[in-house]
Write a protein that holds these residues in place. Sequence first.
Motif, PDB file in Angstrom:
ATOM      1  N   ALA A   1       0.688  -1.304   0.056  1.00 19.26           N
ATOM      2  CA  ALA A   1       0.080   0.023   0.087  1.00 19.26           C
ATOM      3  C   ALA A   1       0.762   1.263   0.127  1.00 19.26           C
ATOM      4  O   ALA A   1       0.363   2.411  -0.313  1.00 19.26           O
ATOM      5  CB  ALA A   1      -1.055   0.060   1.170  1.00 19.26           C
ATOM      6  N   ILE A   2       1.946   1.229   0.287  1.00 15.07           N
ATOM      7  CA  ILE A   2       3.166   2.397   0.351  1.00 15.07           C
ATOM      8  C   ILE A   2       4.155   2.115  -0.948  1.00 15.07           C
ATOM      9  O   ILE A   2       4.629   1.129  -1.021  1.00 15.07           O
ATOM     10  CB  ILE A   2       3.832   2.380   1.494  1.00 15.07           C
ATOM     11  N   VAL A   3       4.399   3.261  -1.642  1.00 17.35           N
ATOM     12  CA  VAL A   3       5.430   3.157  -2.557  1.00 17.35           C
ATOM     13  C   VAL A   3       6.437   3.607  -2.138  1.00 17.35           C
ATOM     14  O   VAL A   3       6.875   4.071  -0.887  1.00 17.35           O
ATOM     15  CB  VAL A   3       4.704   4.210  -3.932  1.00 17.35           C
ATOM     16  N   ASP A   4       7.420   3.755  -3.120  1.00 18.61           N
ATOM     17  CA  ASP A   4       9.100   3.796  -2.306  1.00 18.61           C
ATOM     18  C   ASP A   4       9.399   5.370  -1.977  1.00 18.61           C
ATOM     19  O   ASP A   4      10.268   5.485  -0.834  1.00 18.61           O
ATOM     20  CB  ASP A   4      10.085   3.524  -3.536  1.00 18.61           C
ATOM     21  N   ASP A   5       8.591   6.154  -2.255  1.00 22.15           N
ATOM     22  CA  ASP A   5       8.652   7.549  -1.506  1.00 22.15           C
ATOM     23  C   ASP A   5       8.257   7.836  -0.196  1.00 22.15           C
ATOM     24  O   ASP A   5       8.243   8.914   0.454  1.00 22.15           O
ATOM     25  CB  ASP A   5       8.551   8.572  -2.456  1.00 22.15           C
TER      26      ASP A   5
ATOM     27  N   PRO B   1      14.738   3.640   2.286  1.00 18.33           N
ATOM     28  CA  PRO B   1      14.604   4.616   3.356  1.00 18.33           C
ATOM     29  C   PRO B   1      13.372   5.175   3.181  1.00 18.33           C
ATOM     30  O   PRO B   1      12.693   5.486   4.182  1.00 18.33           O
ATOM     31  CB  PRO B   1      16.053   5.692   3.401  1.00 18.33           C
ATOM     32  N   GLY B   2      12.974   5.747   1.968  1.00 19.93           N
ATOM     33  CA  GLY B   2      11.589   6.638   1.633  1.00 19.93           C
ATOM     34  C   GLY B   2      10.472   5.622   2.331  1.00 19.93           C
ATOM     35  O   GLY B   2       9.555   5.967   2.916  1.00 19.93           O
ATOM     36  N   LYS B   3      10.390   4.606   1.697  1.00 22.80           N
ATOM     37  CA  LYS B   3       9.434   3.557   2.058  1.00 22.80           C
ATOM     38  C   LYS B   3       9.395   3.074   3.398  1.00 22.80           C
ATOM     39  O   LYS B   3       8.240   3.082   4.166  1.00 22.80           O
ATOM     40  CB  LYS B   3       9.492   2.358   1.358  1.00 22.80           C
ATOM     41  N   ARG B   4      10.630   2.875   4.141  1.00 19.06           N
ATOM     42  CA  ARG B   4      10.764   2.605   5.612  1.00 19.06           C
ATOM     43  C   ARG B   4       9.981   3.763   6.437  1.00 19.06           C
ATOM     44  O   ARG B   4       9.271   3.259   7.305  1.00 19.06           O
ATOM     45  CB  ARG B   4      12.308   2.251   5.995  1.00 19.06           C
ATOM     46  N   ASN B   5      10.200   4.922   6.180  1.00 17.98           N
ATOM     47  CA  ASN B   5       9.594   6.137   6.817  1.00 17.98           C
ATOM     48  C   ASN B   5       8.242   5.912   6.775  1.00 17.98           C
ATOM     49  O   ASN B   5       7.366   6.404   7.848  1.00 17.98           O
ATOM     50  CB  ASN B   5      10.242   7.240   6.461  1.00 17.98           C
TER      51      ASN B   5
END
Length: 380
Positions: free
Chosen positions: A164-168, A211-215
């Motif tokens: 449900a989340i993209v890389d940014d 990192p972007g997706k992690r956050n």
Amino acid sequence: MKKRNTFFLASIFLAFVFLSSCNRTEQRNTDSLQEAFKPYFHIGTALNFRQVMGHDTVTMEVVKKHFNSIVAENCMKSGMIQREEGDFNFELADQFVKFGEENDMFIIGHTLIWHSQAPRWFFTDEDGNDVSREVLIERMKNHIYTVVGRYKGRVHGWDVVNEAIVDDGSFRKSKFYEIIGEDFIKLAFQFAHEADPDAELYYNDYSMAVPGKRNGVVKMVQKLQEQGVKIDAIGMQGHIGLDYPEVQEFENSIKAYSDLGVKVMVTELDLSVLPMPDWGAGAEISKDYEYQKELNPYTEGLPDSVNVLFEKRYLDFFNLFLKHQDVISRVTLWGVNDNNSWKNNWPVRGRTDYPLLFDRNNEPKPVVDKIIQEALTKDR
């Protein structure tokens, strides 16, 4: 009297040392992945249609020997179970669950809500227009209640929401998001918990070391937790290559997710040795690139130089998993052997890849024994 007591105690001590030595010897000699990793976490694999239907008995013997957890690769996705509204087909899913129960495995249902491989009717009315928010919520609820309710107490964990989340770090603009908003995630977990309060519930995604997706994932899970939503684990899809992602970034994500107070699972582990036409594709299944010979260099087998890199890479990651075994509860390979891996056809169809631990003849690769030895000698 004192001599006899001393002799007696010495005999007990020697017997204990002997038995301990025997146990260690037995453990060191095991050739089973699941036995080697039993003290640390479940070791699992995904099962495809032929395997679930019992048409690939040789592979299923490998599954029973080496794995103690299974996940449904495709047979429990919404597009397979409910092709038409209200018309549920559980034939393959039932066989999948039955196999897991007969072999005392930790059974994972994959996946309840995913924008891909969802039936088109889910989002549209009879005229082909998008349904209302209320209608889509009701369809989600009915699907989750029916599927999770059928396997209540039998399926141990569910990938409730997938990708449900993209890389940014932003929300994917799927139909679920466009019609319902980000609340579709909260509602999916709520419905799954209501259908089976004892089942573990997971969020699962790829490129989870970015990192972007992690956050973005951390922020999303924190918000769910603040709303009182039950989420037991975060699944890090382990679709890795020979040089991506960096092991350190993968470790950073394990720490970040476990800091949320949830378990971490490596859910779809495979190691592609082939060049990627687009390094930013992650595991986006909609990507499809034209076949080019230079993208398929190992049709006759892997060169020794690539095998060396392959083994080192797998060992690096399994050592990382062992290092964090206090927060990792499951590591699942996405397939059993190279022949049935999705990586042969994604993101370029017709390639020959070697991403799994067992070759096309179901023989364990040399790295399997090395991985087992790493587990058996941990902390010794």
